[in-house]
Design a protein around this motif. Structure first.
Motif, PDB file in Angstrom:
ATOM      1  N   LEU A  53     -10.152  16.093  -1.958  1.00  0.00           N
ATOM      2  CA  LEU A  53      -9.240  15.048  -1.519  1.00  0.00           C
ATOM      3  C   LEU A  53      -9.553  14.526  -0.115  1.00  0.00           C
ATOM      4  N   PRO A  54      -9.835  15.375   0.884  1.00  0.00           N
ATOM      5  CA  PRO A  54     -10.196  14.827   2.201  1.00  0.00           C
ATOM      6  C   PRO A  54     -11.429  13.926   2.148  1.00  0.00           C
ATOM      7  N   ALA A  55     -12.416  14.274   1.334  1.00  0.00           N
ATOM      8  CA  ALA A  55     -13.618  13.441   1.234  1.00  0.00           C
ATOM      9  C   ALA A  55     -13.289  12.087   0.622  1.00  0.00           C
ATOM     10  N   VAL A  56     -12.454  12.065  -0.413  1.00  0.00           N
ATOM     11  CA  VAL A  56     -12.068  10.813  -1.063  1.00  0.00           C
ATOM     12  C   VAL A  56     -11.258   9.943  -0.104  1.00  0.00           C
ATOM     13  N   LEU A  57     -10.336  10.553   0.632  1.00  0.00           N
ATOM     14  CA  LEU A  57      -9.452   9.782   1.499  1.00  0.00           C
ATOM     15  C   LEU A  57     -10.117   9.347   2.802  1.00  0.00           C
ATOM     16  N   SER A  58     -11.241   9.948   3.164  1.00  0.00           N
ATOM     17  CA  SER A  58     -11.907   9.625   4.424  1.00  0.00           C
ATOM     18  C   SER A  58     -12.999   8.574   4.270  1.00  0.00           C
ATOM     19  N   SER A  59     -13.488   8.334   3.074  1.00  0.00           N
ATOM     20  CA  SER A  59     -14.630   7.431   2.963  1.00  0.00           C
ATOM     21  C   SER A  59     -14.480   6.516   1.762  1.00  0.00           C
ATOM     22  N   PRO A  60     -15.087   5.319   1.830  1.00  0.00           N
ATOM     23  CA  PRO A  60     -15.724   4.736   3.000  1.00  0.00           C
ATOM     24  C   PRO A  60     -14.702   4.161   3.991  1.00  0.00           C
ATOM     25  N   VAL A  61     -13.530   3.771   3.472  1.00  0.00           N
ATOM     26  CA  VAL A  61     -12.453   3.282   4.333  1.00  0.00           C
ATOM     27  C   VAL A  61     -11.295   4.258   4.199  1.00  0.00           C
ATOM     28  N   PRO A  62     -10.797   4.801   5.310  1.00  0.00           N
ATOM     29  CA  PRO A  62      -9.710   5.781   5.221  1.00  0.00           C
ATOM     30  C   PRO A  62      -8.501   5.230   4.466  1.00  0.00           C
ATOM     31  N   ALA A  63      -7.944   6.042   3.569  1.00  0.00           N
ATOM     32  CA  ALA A  63      -6.792   5.633   2.774  1.00  0.00           C
ATOM     33  C   ALA A  63      -5.483   5.816   3.527  1.00  0.00           C
ATOM     34  N   LEU A  64      -5.483   6.649   4.564  1.00  0.00           N
ATOM     35  CA  LEU A  64      -4.275   6.921   5.328  1.00  0.00           C
ATOM     36  C   LEU A  64      -4.483   6.516   6.785  1.00  0.00           C
ATOM     37  N   SER A  65      -3.456   5.984   7.401  1.00  0.00           N
ATOM     38  CA  SER A  65      -3.518   5.596   8.808  1.00  0.00           C
ATOM     39  C   SER A  65      -3.532   6.823   9.708  1.00  0.00           C
ATOM     40  N   ASP A  66      -4.044   6.650  10.918  1.00  0.00           N
ATOM     41  CA  ASP A  66      -4.063   7.751  11.886  1.00  0.00           C
ATOM     42  C   ASP A  66      -2.647   8.267  12.147  1.00  0.00           C
TER      43      ASP A  66
END
Length: 152
Positions: free
Chosen positions: A53-66
């Motif tokens: 899940l972290p790999a999916v949500l981090s690339s290529p465009v982050p799915a979650l805001s900082d």
């Protein structure tokens, strides 16, 4: 050392090792170091939340805001409490509570496995009371969209 402190240490190590330009790639790699000892390293839930899940949500465009924290409380043998923490374009999974969160999902291991495996839609699990959600449901829709893009 608490989970949040371990997360901060891992993030600092990643920044020092990779420089800011490589932070996203390095952060996913050090996520395992930020996991507290309470979770079985062999469980499907731990593997999913620490790696996939972290790999999916981090690339290529982050799915979650900082600054977003989403907690998954997967109950039963093989489950655990996992906080997804988004910072500087990377999403890192920490086992155990990290503090305040924007959204929380609670379900049994069997129901989580059914949702992830595609045997039941998350909306159906929610309607049936097998999946409890509190906080910003929109964050879960972003996660679901990101997982859908990965499967496509």
């Amino acid at each position: 050392m608490g989970t949040l402190e371990a997360f901060d240490d891992a993030l600092s190590e990643a920044r020092a090792a990779a420089g800011d330009s490589g932070l996203r790639r390095a952060a996913v790699g050090v996520a395992e170091d930020a996991v507290s000892e309470g979770i079985s390293r062999d469980s499907d839930a731990a593997r999913f939340f620490r790696h996939e899940l972290p790999a999916v949500l981090s690339s290529p465009v982050p799915a979650l805001s900082d600054g977003v924290v989403v907690r998954f409380d997967i109950r039963g043998p093989g489950g655990g409490v996992f906080d997804l923490v988004s910072t500087e374009g990377a999403v890192i999974a920490a086992a155990g509570p990290t503090g305040p969160r924007d959204c929380t999902v609670v379900c049994a291991v069997a129901d989580w496995e059914s949702c992830i495996g595609g045997r039941i839609a998350a909306l159906r699990a929610f309607a049936d009371g097998r999946l409890r959600i509190s906080g910003d449901v929109g964050l879960l829709l972003r996660i679901q969209d990101a997982l859908g893009e990965r499967a496509a």
